[in-house]
Write a protein that holds these residues in place. Structure first.
Motif, PDB file in Angstrom:
ATOM      1  N   CYS A   1     -63.206 -73.651  48.047  1.00 35.22           N
ATOM      2  CA  CYS A   1     -64.112 -74.888  49.221  1.00 35.22           C
ATOM      3  C   CYS A   1     -62.751 -76.232  49.381  1.00 35.22           C
ATOM      4  N   TRP A   2     -64.422 -76.219  50.900  1.00 35.39           N
ATOM      5  CA  TRP A   2     -63.237 -77.952  51.328  1.00 35.39           C
ATOM      6  C   TRP A   2     -64.963 -78.641  50.918  1.00 35.39           C
ATOM      7  N   GLN A   3     -65.384 -78.787  49.580  1.00 35.54           N
ATOM      8  CA  GLN A   3     -67.118 -79.659  49.789  1.00 35.54           C
ATOM      9  C   GLN A   3     -67.250 -79.440  48.142  1.00 35.54           C
ATOM     10  N   SER A   4     -67.445 -81.233  48.679  1.00 32.75           N
ATOM     11  CA  SER A   4     -67.224 -81.064  46.794  1.00 32.75           C
ATOM     12  C   SER A   4     -68.351 -81.214  46.291  1.00 32.75           C
ATOM     13  N   GLN A   5     -69.234 -81.558  45.074  1.00 30.21           N
ATOM     14  CA  GLN A   5     -70.312 -81.409  44.052  1.00 30.21           C
ATOM     15  C   GLN A   5     -71.628 -81.542  45.005  1.00 30.21           C
ATOM     16  N   THR A   6     -72.585 -80.816  45.656  1.00 30.28           N
ATOM     17  CA  THR A   6     -73.732 -81.333  46.457  1.00 30.28           C
ATOM     18  C   THR A   6     -74.463 -81.884  45.529  1.00 30.28           C
ATOM     19  N   ASP A   7     -76.439 -82.326  44.973  1.00 34.65           N
ATOM     20  CA  ASP A   7     -77.381 -82.059  44.708  1.00 34.65           C
ATOM     21  C   ASP A   7     -77.369 -80.419  43.599  1.00 34.65           C
ATOM     22  N   PHE A   8     -77.662 -79.692  44.444  1.00 35.35           N
ATOM     23  CA  PHE A   8     -77.850 -78.706  44.221  1.00 35.35           C
ATOM     24  C   PHE A   8     -76.768 -77.705  43.886  1.00 35.35           C
ATOM     25  N   GLN A   9     -75.993 -78.145  43.665  1.00 39.53           N
ATOM     26  CA  GLN A   9     -74.869 -77.164  43.091  1.00 39.53           C
ATOM     27  C   GLN A   9     -75.097 -77.718  41.692  1.00 39.53           C
ATOM     28  N   LYS A  10     -75.103 -79.059  41.237  1.00 42.53           N
ATOM     29  CA  LYS A  10     -75.422 -79.802  40.341  1.00 42.53           C
ATOM     30  C   LYS A  10     -76.523 -79.541  39.608  1.00 42.53           C
ATOM     31  N   SER A  11     -78.096 -78.071  40.183  1.00 41.16           N
ATOM     32  CA  SER A  11     -78.908 -78.516  39.668  1.00 41.16           C
ATOM     33  C   SER A  11     -78.967 -77.112  39.208  1.00 41.16           C
ATOM     34  N   VAL A  12     -77.311 -76.059  39.214  1.00 40.45           N
ATOM     35  CA  VAL A  12     -77.206 -74.928  38.943  1.00 40.45           C
ATOM     36  C   VAL A  12     -76.348 -74.825  38.375  1.00 40.45           C
ATOM     37  N   ASN A  13     -75.057 -75.752  38.112  1.00 32.88           N
ATOM     38  CA  ASN A  13     -74.430 -75.997  37.490  1.00 32.88           C
ATOM     39  C   ASN A  13     -72.796 -75.521  37.788  1.00 32.88           C
ATOM     40  N   ILE A  14     -72.733 -75.863  39.134  1.00 32.00           N
ATOM     41  CA  ILE A  14     -71.988 -75.639  39.516  1.00 32.00           C
ATOM     42  C   ILE A  14     -70.220 -76.297  40.016  1.00 32.00           C
ATOM     43  N   ASP A  15     -69.506 -76.626  39.681  1.00 35.55           N
ATOM     44  CA  ASP A  15     -68.181 -77.620  39.743  1.00 35.55           C
ATOM     45  C   ASP A  15     -67.296 -77.539  40.375  1.00 35.55           C
ATOM     46  N   PRO A  16     -67.717 -76.976  42.066  1.00 32.29           N
ATOM     47  CA  PRO A  16     -67.150 -76.485  42.571  1.00 32.29           C
ATOM     48  C   PRO A  16     -65.161 -77.452  42.569  1.00 32.29           C
ATOM     49  N   ASP A  17     -64.296 -76.227  43.678  1.00 32.59           N
ATOM     50  CA  ASP A  17     -62.584 -76.635  43.445  1.00 32.59           C
ATOM     51  C   ASP A  17     -62.847 -76.971  44.570  1.00 32.59           C
ATOM     52  N   ALA A  18     -62.756 -77.871  45.469  1.00 31.64           N
ATOM     53  CA  ALA A  18     -63.050 -78.322  46.923  1.00 31.64           C
ATOM     54  C   ALA A  18     -60.974 -79.021  46.626  1.00 31.64           C
ATOM     55  N   GLY A  19     -61.175 -78.818  48.481  1.00 29.70           N
ATOM     56  CA  GLY A  19     -60.217 -78.834  48.817  1.00 29.70           C
ATOM     57  C   GLY A  19     -58.513 -78.445  48.472  1.00 29.70           C
ATOM     58  N   TYR A  20     -58.179 -77.062  47.367  1.00 21.41           N
ATOM     59  CA  TYR A  20     -57.068 -76.148  47.829  1.00 21.41           C
ATOM     60  C   TYR A  20     -57.077 -75.064  48.846  1.00 21.41           C
ATOM     61  N   ALA A  21     -55.248 -74.736  49.302  1.00 18.81           N
ATOM     62  CA  ALA A  21     -55.051 -74.439  50.013  1.00 18.81           C
ATOM     63  C   ALA A  21     -53.996 -73.279  49.796  1.00 18.81           C
ATOM     64  N   PRO A  22     -54.729 -71.488  49.483  1.00 20.62           N
ATOM     65  CA  PRO A  22     -53.311 -70.171  48.759  1.00 20.62           C
ATOM     66  C   PRO A  22     -52.748 -70.463  50.030  1.00 20.62           C
ATOM     67  N   ILE A  23     -51.177 -70.086  49.748  1.00 23.24           N
ATOM     68  CA  ILE A  23     -50.060 -70.078  51.340  1.00 23.24           C
ATOM     69  C   ILE A  23     -49.310 -68.869  50.665  1.00 23.24           C
ATOM     70  N   LEU A  24     -49.721 -68.018  51.180  1.00 21.98           N
ATOM     71  CA  LEU A  24     -49.305 -65.935  51.423  1.00 21.98           C
ATOM     72  C   LEU A  24     -48.590 -66.208  51.115  1.00 21.98           C
ATOM     73  N   ASP A  25     -46.784 -65.556  50.795  1.00 16.85           N
ATOM     74  CA  ASP A  25     -45.504 -65.405  51.100  1.00 16.85           C
ATOM     75  C   ASP A  25     -46.528 -63.953  52.150  1.00 16.85           C
ATOM     76  N   LEU A  26     -45.856 -63.278  53.350  1.00 19.17           N
ATOM     77  CA  LEU A  26     -46.788 -61.972  54.154  1.00 19.17           C
ATOM     78  C   LEU A  26     -45.494 -61.271  53.793  1.00 19.17           C
ATOM     79  N   ASP A  27     -44.410 -61.646  53.140  1.00 15.79           N
ATOM     80  CA  ASP A  27     -42.950 -61.126  52.961  1.00 15.79           C
ATOM     81  C   ASP A  27     -43.018 -60.490  51.272  1.00 15.79           C
ATOM     82  N   THR A  28     -43.198 -61.592  50.424  1.00 17.63           N
ATOM     83  CA  THR A  28     -42.623 -60.481  49.279  1.00 17.63           C
ATOM     84  C   THR A  28     -44.446 -61.194  48.278  1.00 17.63           C
ATOM     85  N   LEU A  29     -45.490 -61.183  48.156  1.00 10.00           N
ATOM     86  CA  LEU A  29     -47.133 -61.326  48.496  1.00 10.00           C
ATOM     87  C   LEU A  29     -47.252 -62.109  47.149  1.00 10.00           C
TER      88      LEU A  29
END
Length: 538
Positions: free
Chosen positions: A502-530
């Motif tokens: 995602c592109w959102q750091s941890q919100t108070d609501f996410q803290k309440s449900v124990n979600i620690d997000p992975d923010a700021g990542y971009a998977p880059i896929l090679d379409l020729d090799t996968l």
């Protein structure tokens, strides 16, 4: 060519590998000779600049020569650097969920089921810095399974019957070649002790007092029970069964023909051997989701680093951007959400998202589907927004389609689904089979069941339609989801399953449900090799 419009200037700068500040674009458009001003602004920018700033333009227009910035990336003084960099100047790469290293989260994908995670940041040297022809005429992009504008359901009982009948017919067709199927009413008339097999939707599954499992299957002729004995070695399979999914059971009828003693269970599943697609040139797609513009926790700096990187020569092969939902934070999605909003008006959220999307190179092919935070119906399949919001997000001729949708990108079949049903899969199945730390494993289950939201009546709302748009009829090469805000990927029977964080750091609501997000990542896929590389921009 004349550069009288802002869009033309943005496109011309993008073709040269530059992003630009909005005011800088406006200054260039207002120049007496916009083309000459653009040339001068590019000449005025430092060699390592990624973004043309208003200072660069003013220096060019005033003929004051190059402008120096405090930062090493050509950003204005006081602004964050374009992206975390390695010694060779390339953005930091991470192996994603499950591999402990300095740049990524640690969770649980083993080396054997990572899909193309590269061992070192310099392992794509073959393509780095090489000339890349971003010729739009070479691109091939088609969208399938888009139900936008084709919704037929009225919410009547008959609509639900039609949806589930379509689900049964299409999924049972995948199983009929594997078992000698008989309808429920025919099995009821067979003599006791006969071998029998039935394909049906799971109507009920429960444990008996003796520790066995009773599964009730339903087809278009009726229901029939199957008993799975605890000594049959099928407990691992029973653990994976969800309500309403399609299942085949083979076994032997009891003496009174009232129950089927199961010997084996079969899911529709993905074939173990299949031919995957691939582009005939080196070209890449960025897979992202859950941007959540409008939230106080939207990581704007990371987004700018990402879009700045997209303008570099290294990112020239990234000609496609596939966004799997939740473009904005939305309004009223969870309790007290208004206290965590930076923008409280839903239309203003989309307007701001459109501004951020303009930072992406103008010649990038963009495909977007909605998510549960977006301003569309919550029931799936979700249509691709109404006309008013589509007009707001009309940036770079983006294709806005339904959730889910299939996207064919230069011969690579990508199934895009936002992923609300992952919550249900993770809640129902044992942790080793599905968890938030390893979201790709929950995605494996959806592939196995050949349906993106098999269970009805729980967290995932399903809208009745003439056909079940949630069936995975054709096996994709790539399965891309979001929603859970966790990064993870792996291969299941040669299908690359990617949850893009995602592109959102941890919100108070996410803290309440124990979600620690992975923010700021971009998977880059090679379409020729996968093969895939995950870039980190936080």
């Amino acid at each position: 060519m004349p550069l009288e419009s802002n869009a033309r200037i943005v496109g011309e700068l993008a073709s040269r590998g530059y992003n630009a500040e909005r005011e800088a674009v406006t200054l260039l458009a207002g120049a007496d000779d916009a083309a000459a001003a653009l040339e001068a602004a590019v000449e005025a920018a430092p060699d390592d600049a990624l973004r043309i700033t208003t200072d660069h333009v003013r220096a060019a227009l005033d003929d004051r020569g190059p402008v120096s910035n405090d930062g090493s990336d050509g950003a204005p003084s006081g602004q964050p650097s374009a992206t975390p960099v390695n010694d060779d100047g390339s953005p930091v790469e991470t192996k994603g969920s499950g591999v402990a290293n300095e740049t990524g989260p640690t969770a649980g994908v083993g080396a054997d089921d990572r899909a193309g995670g590269r061992d070192d940041p310099g392992s794509d040297e073959d393509h780095r810095g090489a000339a890349h022809d971003r010729d739009p005429s070479r691109r091939e992009l088609a969208v399938g399974n888009d139900m936008t504008g084709h919704s037929t359901g009225t919410g009547e009982y008959a609509d639900f019957v039609r949806t589930f009948r379509d689900r049964y017919e299409r999924l049972s067709g995948l199983l009929r070649g594997r078992v000698n199927h008989r309808p429920a009413e025919a099995i009821a008339d067979m003599p006791g002790g006969s071998d029998a097999a039935m394909i049906g939707l799971v109507n009920d599954v429960r444990s008996t007092k003796s520790g066995h499992w009773l599964i009730e299957l339903e087809d278009t002729t009726g229901t029939f029970p199957a008993l799975v004995m605890k000594d049959k070695g099928l407990a691992d399979v029973v653990d994976e069964i969800l309500m309403d999914e399609c299942l085949a059971v083979e076994g032997t009828l009891a003496d009174d023909s009232g129950i089927l003693f199961a010997d084996s269970l079969h899911f529709p599943d993905v074939p173990r051997t299949r031919v995957t697609g691939g582009a005939d040139r080196h070209v890449q797609a960025a897979l992202i989701s859950d941007i959540h513009v409008g939230s106080e926790e939207f990581v704007a700096d990371a987004w700018s680093r990402f879009t700045d990187w997209l303008h570099t020569p290294e990112a020239a092969p990234v000609e496609y951007l596939l966004i799997a939902g939740d473009m904005v934070e939305g309004v009223g999605v969870y309790p007290d959400q208004d206290e965590e909003l930076d923008v409280v008006d839903i239309y203003e959220q989309y307007e701001l998202f459109a501004e951020y999307l303009k930072e992406v190179p103008a010649d990038t092919e963009i495909v977007m589907i909605p998510g549960n935070h977006d301003a569309v119906r919550l029931a799936e399949p979700q249509p691709g927004f109404n006309d008013e919001i589509r007009e707001i997000m009309d940036v770079h001729d983006a294709r806005i389609v339904s959730n889910p949708a299939t996207v064919s990108v230069e011969g690579v079949e990508v199934l895009m689904y936002h992923g609300v049903s992952l919550d249900e899969v993770i809640a129902e199945l044992p942790e080793e089979k599905a968890s938030y730390d390893e979201p790709h494993k929950a995605m494996y289950q959806l592939l196995k069941k050949r349906h993106v939201a098999p269970q009805f009546g729980g967290h995932t709302r399903v809208a009745p339609e003439e056909r079940d748009y949630l069936v995975i009829e054709d096996v994709p090469d790539v399965f891309h989801t979001g929603h859970v805000h966790k990064l993870g990927w792996g291969k299941y029977h040669d299908v690359l399953a990617v949850n893009s964080g995602c592109w959102q750091s941890q919100t108070d609501f996410q803290k309440s449900v124990n979600i620690d997000p992975d923010a700021g990542y971009a998977p880059i896929l090679d379409l020729d090799t996968l093969e895939m590389t995950v870039r980190k921009f936080t």
